[in-house]
Design an enzyme around this catalytic site. Sequence first.
Site, PDB file in Angstrom:
ATOM      1  CG  ASP A  53      -1.799  -1.218   1.319  1.00  0.00           C
ATOM      2  OD1 ASP A  53      -1.642  -2.128   0.493  1.00  0.00           O
ATOM      3  OD2 ASP A  53      -2.643  -1.269   2.227  1.00  0.00           O
ATOM      4  CD  GLU A 101      -0.194  -6.385   8.976  1.00  0.00           C
ATOM      5  OE1 GLU A 101      -0.413  -5.969  10.149  1.00  0.00           O
ATOM      6  OE2 GLU A 101      -0.764  -5.895   7.975  1.00  0.00           O
TER       7      GLU A 101
HETATM    8  C1  GLC Z   1      -2.815  -4.512   3.721  1.00  0.00           C
HETATM    9  C2  GLC Z   1      -1.675  -5.030   2.841  1.00  0.00           C
HETATM   10  C3  GLC Z   1      -2.239  -5.947   1.769  1.00  0.00           C
HETATM   11  C4  GLC Z   1      -3.039  -7.063   2.411  1.00  0.00           C
HETATM   12  C5  GLC Z   1      -4.099  -6.520   3.394  1.00  0.00           C
HETATM   13  C6  GLC Z   1      -4.726  -7.610   4.240  1.00  0.00           C
HETATM   14  O1  GLC Z   1      -3.673  -3.703   3.016  1.00  0.00           O
HETATM   15  O2  GLC Z   1      -0.986  -3.980   2.278  1.00  0.00           O
HETATM   16  O3  GLC Z   1      -1.217  -6.492   0.985  1.00  0.00           O
HETATM   17  O4  GLC Z   1      -3.659  -7.829   1.439  1.00  0.00           O
HETATM   18  O5  GLC Z   1      -3.518  -5.599   4.283  1.00  0.00           O
HETATM   19  O6  GLC Z   1      -3.751  -8.367   4.888  1.00  0.00           O
END
Ligand code: GLC
Length: 418
Positions: free
Chosen positions: A163, A390
């Site tokens: 992101d 994460e």
């Molecule tokens: C965030 C990450 C994305 C992922 C999501 C759910 O938005 O950047 O890659 O899919 O979280 O884990």
Amino acid sequence: MSLLKREAENILLNNRREGYTLPTNNKLYPAQWNWDSAYIALGYSYFNKEYAIVELEKLFEGQWSDGMVPHILFHHKDENYFPNHNTWQCGDKIPSSGITQPPIVSSILKLMLDKHEFSSSEMERILNLVKKTKNYLEWFYKFRDPNDTGLVSILHPWESGTDNSPLWDFPLSKILIEENLEYKRRDLDVSSSDVRPLKRDYDCYITLLNKFRNEKYNPEKLYDISMFNVADIGFNSLFLKACKDLVYIATKNNIECTSIEKKITKTENKLISLYNKGDNSFYSFDVLNKQSLEIPSITNYFILFADLKNEEINNSVIQSLKKYNSNEKYFFSSIKPDSKYFEEIRYWRGPVWINCNWILYKGLLEKDLEFANKIKSHTLDLIHEKDFHEYYSCKSGTPYGANNFSWSAALYLDLINN
Ligand code: GLC
């Protein structure tokens, strides 16, 4: 090892809802995410094949009639998440976001098929998923490469899966933020602001979203009206590999797939043309502002996952990857630590992510087994030491973001089984 294996399985099971699995058990991501689900399905395939297939069937239940698979499916209308279904206001059968994410699903299906035996009824369901994946990949060529350049564009940073990567700083700096923009973030209720994207990033994300919603997400229009349009190396590498893996499965199972087959060589050659011999690097291209994005991101190395038929380039990229984190105890950092863009703990601007390590491990298996195994053992050590989070600091290994993170658990299961 077996204790951690059980823990990984339990993380997936505890995060599982009706047929799909949340990225984590806290309130940060209360829905089904596209590429998370693909990794998660691979994890399930090692101990519950039914859950693996159902996870992907659930994802494709949200496929739009034009072929797109959204990046988020809101099976429950949870208003604690932002932006939720009320903001997006779209979805075919299931309320969803109006953008997509890396279509790694066909690569995951190939890995599952290569590794496991399936009964004929399971095979039938899997081949049904393969046909839907074909429509999904065709959608990219049709709507995200309308000028037939060979490369597909992402129209929103969230589509990359990374992101707030510094890759997007320049393209986002060109965006005119909507006047009187009003919204309330919810991620900061459950996560510290030090590790999350900045306000300016969110202003851009929501400005883009609102513009897409105003156009009713019409894919014929979005490519031309989006204020963000990037041919990203990481995304195109995953996409090219997805196309190759789809063709492989389709050919083996007599599924007609010429539309994708015909395009692959062009995509491969176009990607190769983005190779920069001077510094052994691939750089993404800002299509809208016609500018190369020279940011030392780990996603530039996803090119190894694409399996380019060019040994010379692959070898120089591998040499460069070997130097990428030469001074850090933990790797791979999402951004090279000596870069001015690096931030140790802020989300996609520095931390180590398990999926990036896994993508590089897979990409290296047939090119440099010793290096691949080094990445694997390092990644397993990080998880043994710090658990299933994460993301992690590359300096100290300190975990950040959500704990009990599903894709870290799922990819751990794949790593210990291969
Ligand atoms: C965030 C990450 C994305 C992922 C999501 C759910 O938005 O950047 O890659 O899919 O979280 O884990």
